[in-house]
Enzyme design. Structure first.
Site, PDB file in Angstrom:
ATOM      1  NE  ARG A 248      24.033 -14.683 -38.383  1.00  0.00           N
ATOM      2  CZ  ARG A 248      25.055 -15.063 -38.161  1.00  0.00           C
ATOM      3  NH1 ARG A 248      25.889 -15.160 -39.004  1.00  0.00           N
ATOM      4  NH2 ARG A 248      25.390 -15.818 -37.116  1.00  0.00           N
TER       5      ARG A 248
ATOM      6  CD  GLU B 124      32.499 -24.796 -28.292  1.00  0.00           C
ATOM      7  OE1 GLU B 124      32.609 -26.004 -27.931  1.00  0.00           O
ATOM      8  OE2 GLU B 124      31.715 -24.168 -29.003  1.00  0.00           O
TER       9      GLU B 124
END
Length: 179
Positions: free
Chosen positions: A62, A99
């Site tokens: 984005r 993560e």
């Protein structure tokens, strides 16, 4: 007269996406609204009015939308930082921790000339891993990062602190508490 909308008002929250317990901040609703999108671009540009910027670097994906619009407004070049294997030609790469594992981003090795002033943009600042990797790539090429601009900051995830600890100036249009 109805109250004015803010950038944050155009952002949709989708619960439990992409995983249970995640509150996904969806900027596609902001991008789809012409007033909201223009507001976001104008506000992202505002801190840099009158300052020299040579190139805008957008982080996948984005950040490409925002970076292209901002580069157009500034009449400067746009440079994408992409996931490994997406750019043709010679690249340099930077690994970073996610993560649940590792990822790699790349930039063309000739995309930035030493000494150029760079504005880094993306939609969301969470842990800061992708932005930090992008910053390292820009610095390897000799770029001087003026600032990092985001629509959303998720302060509880520590990305702003990570970037500021790297000596970066960080701007975000809005913040959401929690993940």
């Amino acid at each position: 007269m109805p109250p004015s909308k803010t950038v944050q008002d155009y952002i949709r929250t989708i619960e439990n996406f992409p995983h249970e317990g995640i509150m996904f901040r969806d900027v596609t609703t902001l991008f789809a609204d012409p007033r909201g999108f223009r507001m976001a671009i104008d506000q992202m540009l505002h801190p840099y009015a009158g300052r020299r910027i040579d190139k805008v670097v957008g982080l996948e994906a984005r950040g490409f939308i925002l970076g292209g619009a901002i580069a157009h407004q500034l009449s400067v070049g746009f440079v994408p930082i992409r996931k490994k294997g997406k750019l043709p030609g010679k690249t340099i790469s930077q690994d970073y921790t996610l993560e649940y594992g590792q990822a790699t981003v790349e930039i063309h090795d000739d995309a930035i000339e030493a000494g150029e002033t760079i504005l880094v943009v993306d939609d969301l600042l969470a842990t800061g891993g992708t932005a930090a990797a992008g910053i390292k790539l820009i610095e390897k090429l000799g770029g001087k990062i003026m600032s990092c601009a985001f629509i959303i900051d998720l302060p509880d995830l520590g990305g702003r602190k990570l970037l500021e600890d790297m000596g970066m100036d960080v701007h975000a249009l809005c913040a959401f508490d929690g993940e």
